[in-house]
Design a protein around this motif. Structure first.
Motif, mmCIF file in Angstrom:
data_model
loop_
_atom_site.group_PDB
_atom_site.id
_atom_site.type_symbol
_atom_site.label_atom_id
_atom_site.label_comp_id
_atom_site.label_asym_id
_atom_site.label_seq_id
_atom_site.Cartn_x
_atom_site.Cartn_y
_atom_site.Cartn_z
ATOM 1 N N LEU A 71 -12.651 -14.059 21.361
ATOM 2 C CA LEU A 71 -12.753 -12.700 20.827
ATOM 3 C C LEU A 71 -14.192 -12.369 20.437
ATOM 4 O O LEU A 71 -14.648 -11.240 20.638
ATOM 5 C CB LEU A 71 -11.801 -12.513 19.647
ATOM 6 C CG LEU A 71 -10.310 -12.611 20.009
ATOM 7 C CD1 LEU A 71 -9.436 -12.514 18.758
ATOM 8 C CD2 LEU A 71 -9.923 -11.533 21.009
ATOM 9 N N ALA A 72 -14.915 -13.343 19.899
ATOM 10 C CA ALA A 72 -16.316 -13.109 19.528
ATOM 11 C C ALA A 72 -17.174 -12.817 20.755
ATOM 12 O O ALA A 72 -18.116 -12.025 20.679
ATOM 13 C CB ALA A 72 -16.869 -14.312 18.764
ATOM 14 N N LEU A 73 -16.845 -13.447 21.874
ATOM 15 C CA LEU A 73 -17.595 -13.212 23.108
ATOM 16 C C LEU A 73 -17.114 -11.971 23.864
ATOM 17 O O LEU A 73 -17.654 -11.632 24.908
ATOM 18 C CB LEU A 73 -17.498 -14.430 24.036
ATOM 19 C CG LEU A 73 -18.188 -15.708 23.554
ATOM 20 C CD1 LEU A 73 -17.913 -16.853 24.523
ATOM 21 C CD2 LEU A 73 -19.677 -15.484 23.383
ATOM 22 N N GLY A 74 -16.067 -11.342 23.340
ATOM 23 C CA GLY A 74 -15.548 -10.147 23.987
ATOM 24 C C GLY A 74 -14.718 -10.432 25.227
ATOM 25 O O GLY A 74 -14.540 -9.552 26.072
ATOM 26 N N LEU A 75 -14.201 -11.653 25.348
ATOM 27 C CA LEU A 75 -13.335 -11.975 26.482
ATOM 28 C C LEU A 75 -12.035 -11.187 26.363
ATOM 29 O O LEU A 75 -11.607 -10.841 25.266
ATOM 30 C CB LEU A 75 -13.012 -13.472 26.509
ATOM 31 C CG LEU A 75 -14.182 -14.450 26.634
ATOM 32 C CD1 LEU A 75 -13.660 -15.887 26.600
ATOM 33 C CD2 LEU A 75 -14.969 -14.196 27.900
ATOM 34 N N GLY A 76 -11.407 -10.933 27.453
ATOM 35 C CA GLY A 76 -10.101 -10.292 27.427
ATOM 36 C C GLY A 76 -9.069 -11.218 26.821
ATOM 37 O O GLY A 76 -9.308 -12.421 26.657
ATOM 38 N N ASN A 77 -7.901 -10.666 26.516
ATOM 39 C CA ASN A 77 -6.851 -11.463 25.891
ATOM 40 C C ASN A 77 -6.456 -12.673 26.734
ATOM 41 O O ASN A 77 -6.292 -13.772 26.210
ATOM 42 C CB ASN A 77 -5.620 -10.596 25.617
ATOM 43 C CG ASN A 77 -5.854 -9.610 24.489
ATOM 44 O OD1 ASN A 77 -6.841 -9.698 23.762
ATOM 45 N ND2 ASN A 77 -4.946 -8.668 24.350
ATOM 46 N N ALA A 78 -6.302 -12.480 28.035
ATOM 47 C CA ALA A 78 -5.888 -13.592 28.903
ATOM 48 C C ALA A 78 -6.927 -14.710 28.897
ATOM 49 O O ALA A 78 -6.576 -15.891 28.812
ATOM 50 C CB ALA A 78 -5.637 -13.101 30.324
ATOM 51 N N SER A 79 -8.201 -14.343 28.964
ATOM 52 C CA SER A 79 -9.264 -15.363 28.961
ATOM 53 C C SER A 79 -9.358 -16.067 27.611
ATOM 54 O O SER A 79 -9.556 -17.283 27.549
ATOM 55 C CB SER A 79 -10.608 -14.723 29.311
ATOM 56 O OG SER A 79 -10.570 -14.217 30.617
ATOM 57 N N ALA A 80 -9.214 -15.311 26.535
ATOM 58 C CA ALA A 80 -9.274 -15.904 25.193
ATOM 59 C C ALA A 80 -8.104 -16.866 24.992
ATOM 60 O O ALA A 80 -8.274 -17.962 24.441
ATOM 61 C CB ALA A 80 -9.262 -14.818 24.123
ATOM 62 N N ILE A 81 -6.927 -16.481 25.461
ATOM 63 C CA ILE A 81 -5.758 -17.354 25.327
ATOM 64 C C ILE A 81 -5.919 -18.592 26.205
ATOM 65 O O ILE A 81 -5.595 -19.707 25.772
ATOM 66 C CB ILE A 81 -4.457 -16.583 25.650
ATOM 67 C CG1 ILE A 81 -4.169 -15.607 24.505
ATOM 68 C CG2 ILE A 81 -3.289 -17.537 25.865
ATOM 69 C CD1 ILE A 81 -3.019 -14.666 24.754
ATOM 70 N N ALA A 82 -6.437 -18.430 27.402
ATOM 71 C CA ALA A 82 -6.662 -19.585 28.278
ATOM 72 C C ALA A 82 -7.629 -20.575 27.619
ATOM 73 O O ALA A 82 -7.408 -21.791 27.658
ATOM 74 C CB ALA A 82 -7.197 -19.133 29.635
ATOM 75 N N LEU A 83 -8.682 -20.066 27.015
ATOM 76 C CA LEU A 83 -9.638 -20.924 26.306
ATOM 77 C C LEU A 83 -8.950 -21.612 25.126
ATOM 78 O O LEU A 83 -9.123 -22.822 24.910
ATOM 79 C CB LEU A 83 -10.847 -20.112 25.830
ATOM 80 C CG LEU A 83 -11.895 -20.861 25.027
ATOM 81 C CD1 LEU A 83 -12.497 -22.011 25.843
ATOM 82 C CD2 LEU A 83 -12.986 -19.895 24.559
ATOM 83 N N ALA A 84 -8.162 -20.858 24.378
ATOM 84 C CA ALA A 84 -7.472 -21.412 23.216
ATOM 85 C C ALA A 84 -6.487 -22.514 23.625
ATOM 86 O O ALA A 84 -6.418 -23.569 22.975
ATOM 87 C CB ALA A 84 -6.742 -20.301 22.463
ATOM 88 N N VAL A 85 -5.738 -22.279 24.682
ATOM 89 C CA VAL A 85 -4.777 -23.282 25.151
ATOM 90 C C VAL A 85 -5.506 -24.541 25.621
ATOM 91 O O VAL A 85 -5.108 -25.666 25.288
ATOM 92 C CB VAL A 85 -3.883 -22.704 26.273
ATOM 93 C CG1 VAL A 85 -3.076 -23.792 26.959
ATOM 94 C CG2 VAL A 85 -2.965 -21.620 25.716
ATOM 95 N N THR A 86 -6.582 -24.353 26.359
ATOM 96 C CA THR A 86 -7.366 -25.499 26.835
ATOM 97 C C THR A 86 -7.880 -26.323 25.664
ATOM 98 O O THR A 86 -7.736 -27.553 25.641
ATOM 99 C CB THR A 86 -8.542 -25.016 27.708
ATOM 100 O OG1 THR A 86 -8.012 -24.302 28.826
ATOM 101 C CG2 THR A 86 -9.400 -26.176 28.180
ATOM 102 N N LEU A 87 -8.442 -25.643 24.676
ATOM 103 C CA LEU A 87 -8.974 -26.363 23.509
ATOM 104 C C LEU A 87 -7.855 -26.993 22.678
ATOM 105 O O LEU A 87 -8.050 -28.068 22.095
ATOM 106 C CB LEU A 87 -9.839 -25.441 22.656
ATOM 107 C CG LEU A 87 -11.166 -25.037 23.287
ATOM 108 C CD1 LEU A 87 -11.919 -24.051 22.388
ATOM 109 C CD2 LEU A 87 -12.031 -26.257 23.581
#
Length: 173
Positions: A52-68
């Motif tokens: 969200l801080a980088l302004g990624l879309g919801n799908a990208s932010a969730i993908a990053l969150a799931v990966t982490l």
């Protein structure tokens, strides 16, 4: 008469042993679920905050969150195994086997909840709605993952396997 009393006492001991076994199974499942939740929560929060801080879309932010969440979840299992002298390949195999289902369940529930709460993902990092929905999603993920972990442990899988290594090394999960 004495034989009846002996049978009653034996039955009482069996019942008590079963109750203690269920309590220790439940305790181990709670511990395993908390352990999994810690890794998932760190990864989830970090991923969403970065996304969200980088302004990624919801799908990208969730993908990053799931990966982490998977990275931190596995890391929390790997670290004590490696510290206990388990070779890396074996430790990684144990972490993957013990955590994958639990993390997957947590991530499905956790992200589904955040996505179904209207405006939660678009609320922004300074919003109470965002943080409240995230806290609620993690709490519900715990509730859903607990019986999964309990079921796995009752069958000698999941954290039951890892726990044996931790216990042998004098460590706890």
């Amino acid at each position: 008469m004495a034989n009846d009393r002996a049978q009653q006492q034996h039955g009482h001991h069996e019942h008590r042993a079963m109750a203690e076994g269920k309590a220790s199974l439940t305790s181990l499942a709670v511990s395993a679920t908390i352990h999994c939740l810690a890794g998932c929560a760190i990864g989830e929060v970090l991923g969403l905050v970065i996304g969200l801080a980088l302004g990624l879309g919801n799908a990208s932010a969730i993908a990053l969150a799931v990966t982490l969440a998977f990275v931190f979840g596995y890391a929390f299992t790997l670290q004590p195994l490696l510290a206990g002298g388990v070779p890396f390949r074996r430790a990684l195999s144990l972490a993957l086997a013990s955590d994958t289902l639990s993390i997957t369940v947590m991530e499905i529930v956790d992200n589904a909840v955040v996505l179904v709460i209207p405006g939660a993902m678009d609320a922004g990092l300074s919003s109470l709605l965002f943080w409240t929905s995230l806290a609620l999603s993690l709490a519900l993920a715990f509730v859903v993952a607990f019986p999964v972990n309990r079921w796995l442990i009752s069958r000698g899988r999941g954290h039951a396997v890892v726990h044996a290594y931790h216990h042998a090394a004098g460590q706890e999960i």
